[in-house]
Design a protein around this motif. Structure first.
Motif, short mmCIF file in Angstrom:
data_model
loop_
_atom_site.label_atom_id
_atom_site.label_comp_id
_atom_site.label_asym_id
_atom_site.label_seq_id
_atom_site.Cartn_x
_atom_site.Cartn_y
_atom_site.Cartn_z
N SER A 15 0.70 -1.25 -0.03
CA SER A 15 0.09 -0.16 0.08
C SER A 15 0.83 1.14 -0.06
O SER A 15 0.68 2.28 -0.88
CB SER A 15 -1.06 -0.05 1.10
OG SER A 15 -1.99 -0.93 1.23
N VAL A 16 1.90 1.13 0.72
CA VAL A 16 2.87 2.51 1.08
C VAL A 16 3.33 2.74 -0.41
O VAL A 16 3.51 3.98 -0.78
CB VAL A 16 3.57 2.33 2.22
CG1 VAL A 16 4.93 3.31 2.10
CG2 VAL A 16 3.00 2.43 3.57
N LEU A 17 3.95 1.77 -1.04
CA LEU A 17 4.53 2.01 -2.45
C LEU A 17 3.46 2.10 -3.51
O LEU A 17 3.80 3.09 -4.14
CB LEU A 17 5.22 0.59 -2.67
CG LEU A 17 6.69 0.43 -1.59
CD1 LEU A 17 7.40 -0.89 -2.39
CD2 LEU A 17 7.70 1.76 -2.19
N GLY A 18 2.50 1.35 -3.44
CA GLY A 18 1.61 1.61 -4.57
C GLY A 18 0.48 2.71 -4.66
O GLY A 18 0.19 3.10 -5.53
N GLU A 19 0.29 3.04 -3.16
CA GLU A 19 -0.63 4.27 -3.12
C GLU A 19 -0.16 5.52 -2.49
O GLU A 19 -0.81 6.16 -1.59
CB GLU A 19 -2.02 3.47 -2.37
CG GLU A 19 -2.41 2.35 -3.04
CD GLU A 19 -3.71 1.83 -2.18
OE1 GLU A 19 -4.13 2.18 -1.09
OE2 GLU A 19 -3.57 0.44 -2.29
N ARG A 20 1.04 5.56 -2.71
CA ARG A 20 1.84 6.67 -1.94
C ARG A 20 1.31 8.08 -1.88
O ARG A 20 1.22 8.88 -0.98
CB ARG A 20 3.27 6.52 -2.06
CG ARG A 20 3.85 6.88 -3.20
CD ARG A 20 5.25 6.73 -3.49
NE ARG A 20 5.76 7.11 -4.55
CZ ARG A 20 6.15 6.34 -5.75
NH1 ARG A 20 5.67 5.20 -5.63
NH2 ARG A 20 6.71 6.97 -6.74
N ARG A 21 0.68 8.57 -3.16
CA ARG A 21 0.27 9.88 -3.29
C ARG A 21 -1.28 10.04 -2.56
O ARG A 21 -1.52 10.92 -1.94
CB ARG A 21 0.11 10.23 -4.79
CG ARG A 21 1.74 10.20 -5.39
CD ARG A 21 1.61 11.20 -6.63
NE ARG A 21 2.79 11.35 -7.12
CZ ARG A 21 3.88 11.87 -6.56
NH1 ARG A 21 3.92 12.66 -5.72
NH2 ARG A 21 5.21 11.82 -7.38
N ALA A 22 -1.76 8.81 -2.68
CA ALA A 22 -3.12 8.86 -2.07
C ALA A 22 -3.02 8.90 -0.56
O ALA A 22 -3.79 9.52 0.17
CB ALA A 22 -4.09 7.51 -2.53
N LEU A 102 13.95 7.56 0.81
CA LEU A 102 13.54 9.20 1.00
C LEU A 102 12.94 9.79 -0.49
O LEU A 102 12.02 10.41 -0.74
CB LEU A 102 14.53 10.06 1.54
CG LEU A 102 14.00 11.38 1.76
CD1 LEU A 102 12.81 11.52 2.63
CD2 LEU A 102 15.34 12.30 2.16
N ALA A 103 13.49 9.12 -1.61
CA ALA A 103 13.11 9.61 -2.98
C ALA A 103 11.92 9.01 -3.43
O ALA A 103 11.19 9.83 -4.16
CB ALA A 103 14.22 9.14 -3.95
N LEU A 104 11.05 8.19 -2.62
CA LEU A 104 9.80 7.94 -3.06
C LEU A 104 8.72 8.63 -2.23
O LEU A 104 7.77 8.09 -2.35
CB LEU A 104 9.82 6.31 -2.91
CG LEU A 104 10.43 5.39 -3.78
CD1 LEU A 104 10.44 4.03 -3.67
CD2 LEU A 104 10.10 5.89 -5.31
N VAL A 105 9.19 9.20 -1.20
CA VAL A 105 8.28 9.97 -0.56
C VAL A 105 7.59 11.19 -1.06
O VAL A 105 8.69 12.11 -1.64
CB VAL A 105 8.98 10.34 1.08
CG1 VAL A 105 7.95 11.25 1.86
CG2 VAL A 105 9.24 9.13 1.79
N PRO A 106 6.48 11.27 -1.61
CA PRO A 106 6.07 12.60 -2.10
C PRO A 106 6.26 13.95 -1.63
O PRO A 106 6.31 13.93 -0.41
CB PRO A 106 4.46 12.25 -2.43
CG PRO A 106 4.42 10.99 -1.85
CD PRO A 106 5.30 10.61 -1.04
#
Length: 106
Positions: A15-22, A102-106
């Motif tokens: 969920s954290v990876l696939g839905e991070r923006r939501a 950290l690079a994947l954190v919006p």
């Protein structure tokens, strides 16, 4: 340690990876609704389907932002100064807690 908490469960990690923006939109809403109180934000984010342990990471970053960036976030929580402060002060611990770079954190 981070392995003992956070989003280490497979369902949470997906969920954290696939839905991070939501999830970050949910974090923003919950932070405002809860005045960035850690436990309240965690419970609110958990409604998105994350475990309590994983949702606590979201509560921690909200509380960190309130504690260290209030002067930049109080009048404009969506503004650049607020986001820059949160990223500089709180996002390393958040990224470690949720288990993503950290690079994947919006």
């Amino acid at each position: 340690t981070a392995a003992d908490r956070g989003c280490s469960a497979q369902a949470d990690h997906v969920s954290v990876l696939g839905e991070r923006r939501a999830l970050h939109a949910t974090l923003d809403r919950c932070s405002k609704d809860c005045w960035a109180a850690s436990e309240c934000v965690g419970r609110c984010v958990a409604r998105a389907g994350l475990s309590a342990r994983c949702s606590a990471c979201f509560g921690e970053v909200a509380a960190c932002t309130k504690l260290y960036c209030l002067d930049k976030c109080a009048l404009d929580p969506d503004g650049g100064a607020c986001r820059e402060c949160a990223r500089a002060v709180c996002m390393d611990a958040y990224a470690e807690c949720v288990g993503v770079p950290l690079a994947l954190v919006p």
